[in-house]
Design an enzyme around this catalytic site. Structure first.
Site, mmCIF file in Angstrom:
data_model
loop_
_atom_site.group_PDB
_atom_site.id
_atom_site.type_symbol
_atom_site.label_atom_id
_atom_site.label_comp_id
_atom_site.label_asym_id
_atom_site.label_seq_id
_atom_site.Cartn_x
_atom_site.Cartn_y
_atom_site.Cartn_z
ATOM 1 N N ASP A 168 0.153 -4.425 11.152
ATOM 2 C CA ASP A 168 -0.530 -3.142 10.944
ATOM 3 C C ASP A 168 -2.035 -3.409 10.941
ATOM 4 O OD1 ASP A 168 -1.222 -0.432 9.943
ATOM 5 O OD2 ASP A 168 0.910 -0.296 9.497
ATOM 6 N N HIS A 221 -3.238 -3.774 14.195
ATOM 7 C CA HIS A 221 -3.641 -2.451 14.667
ATOM 8 C C HIS A 221 -5.149 -2.253 14.592
ATOM 9 C CE1 HIS A 221 0.630 -0.608 13.848
ATOM 10 N NE2 HIS A 221 0.632 -1.623 14.697
#
Length: 454
Positions: free
Chosen positions: A258, A281
């Site tokens: 993430d 991310h």
């Protein structure tokens, strides 16, 4: 050259301001403020600067978890030993809570609560490992594993590892298996409601969900930590900053499933420097505004970063229906390598198994600067400003941006976004709406200065 260029450009723009109108002057003032935005930063504290418990002259009181019955074999539950050691260390001035090197300690979800006596050091040289079975997790502590709170002037340091044993948690995630219910999972390391905290040298890996959270805290310095988890591990943010002020994150290497770093509501004066991110991310402000909530983030600087093969580069993400604002942000000196969305603002963020409802209210995004951003993109839309019709993004500034795609051309996408670019901006930011002539004047002066320097 860059510094001279910027100072010269601002000087000429300010000189021209008097004849260009008040609106242009306001925009130039905003640009000058973004250029000069800085956050006071403490000099980095080296380990040698802190009196060591190993030194006879250090005056430290050693509190070794082994002395309280910890087995350190990774199989016996050492939670009680850690709690007993904490009680002694916390109440003893100038103490060092020691987790010895070369040993592996199985510890269940635990809260380590202050306030503590002065000059506490948590020295983690061994490995802390979490139970790997989610069904046996303490239901009273569903969202935390190692939770430290109400500390002042404490230091976390060492060469040790905090291992969340997250694989079974990831397998049970609704993002891995849509038939599973969506549930929260523990954060590996939390520092909450604390002040004047330093964290250095630790490795945090394979967390059940978020790896390291700073919440409701002030004056936190994080140096040289490593965070790692597989790129497909769900919701495993690296460093998550919430409701905190005056936080510096430096020289950290983060690769997760993430956001490498996420900054959310009620956070301000956040500085990140020399960050390596990938996989993951990207580096994100948000998400903000979920469930019609208010989100406020101000004064954020990212200075010097490499993002390699991440989903996003530098990102701001907000939900429809929210309120509040993000302003006073500068992303600078960033290199992206094969990143899908190098520069992105998404005011239509929707991390939900169902379609999100269209709503008119939004978190306001303004005064965002992108400076010296270069590298390669995996998508044609290298720059994407997808903003709300009712609350458009404003005062977005791009300077010296150069993004390329190995196998095609690149473009900038704008929806309800206002701002301008100056210097080299590739792909062009011409799609940004501008209600005055500041961008044209800036570009003209930029060209004059560059030609003069040549």
């Amino acid at each position: 050259m860059d510094k001279f260029f910027l100072v010269s450009l601002l000087g000429l723009l300010i000189a021209a301001c008097g004849v260009a109108g008040s609106l242009m002057c306001d925009k130039i003032g905003m640009l000058e403020e973004l250029e000069s935005l800085d956050i006071e930063e403490e000099t980095e504290v080296e380990l040698s600067d802190i009196p060591s418990w190993r030194s006879e002259r250090g005056g430290k009181v050693l509190v070794n978890v082994d002395s309280f019955g910890a087995a350190g074999n990774g199989e016996y539950d050492d939670t009680v030993a850690f709690q007993k050691a904490w009680d002694v260390a916390c109440s003893t001035p100038r103490s060092v809570l020691l987790v010895p090197q070369g040993r592996r300690y199985l510890v269940n979800a635990t809260k380590f609560i202050g306030p503590c006596a002065d000059k506490l050091i948590i020295q983690i040289d061994g490995t802390l490992v979490a139970p790997n079975e989610p069904k046996n997790w303490d239901p009273k502590l569903q969202r935390v594993w190692l939770d430290f709170s109400k500390l002042n002037k404490a230091v976390f340091q060492g060469s040790g590892v905090i291992d969340g044993s997250g694989s079974k948690w990831w397998a049970a995630s609704c993002k891995k298996n849509k038939s599973n219910p969506c549930r929260g999972a523990p954060t590996a390391l939390t520092i909450d409601s604390s002040s004047a905290i330093k964290v250095k040298g630790l490795t945090i890996q394979n967390s059940q969900q978020i790896h390291f959270t700073i919440s409701r805290s002030d004056s936190v310095r994080i140096y040289g930590i490593k965070v790692s988890a597989p790129g497909d591990s769900p919701n495993t943010d690296g460093i998550h900053i919430s409701e905190s002020t005056n936080v510096a994150v430096q020289d950290c290497k983060i690769g997760t499933g993430d956001d490498c770093i996420s900054i959310v509501n009620a956070s301000s004066n956040i500085k990140m420097k020399r960050i390596y991110c990938g996989p993951g991310h990207g580096i994100s402000i948000g998400s903000l505004g979920k469930d019609n909530s208010t989100g406020v983030v101000t004064k954020v600087i990212l200075d010097t970063a490499i993002l390699r093969e991440t989903t996003n580069g530098v990102r701001i993400k907000t939900w429809q229906g929210g309120s509040g604002y993000v302003r006073g942000v500068r992303f600078q000196n960033v290199r992206v390598e094969n990143v899908s969305n190098p520069i992105i603002i998404d005011q239509f963020y929707c991390d939900s198994p169902t379609t999100c409802q269209n709503q008119s209210s939004a978190v306001e995004i303004s005064e965002i600067m992108y400076q010296n951003i270069s590298g390669t993109t995996m998508s044609a839309k290298a720059i994407k400003f997808d903003c709300s019709d009712s609350v458009p993004c404003s005062n977005l500034v791009l300077s010296n941006v150069d993004l390329e795609k190995h196998d095609g051309t690149v473009e900038t996408y704008c929806h309800s976004a206002q701002g301008f670019g100056y210097g080299v901006v590739h792909p062009s930011a011409d799609c940004l709406n501008s209600n005055d002539k500041v961008s044209q004047v800036a570009e003209s002066f930029a060209e004059d200065i560059l030609h003069t320097e040549l």
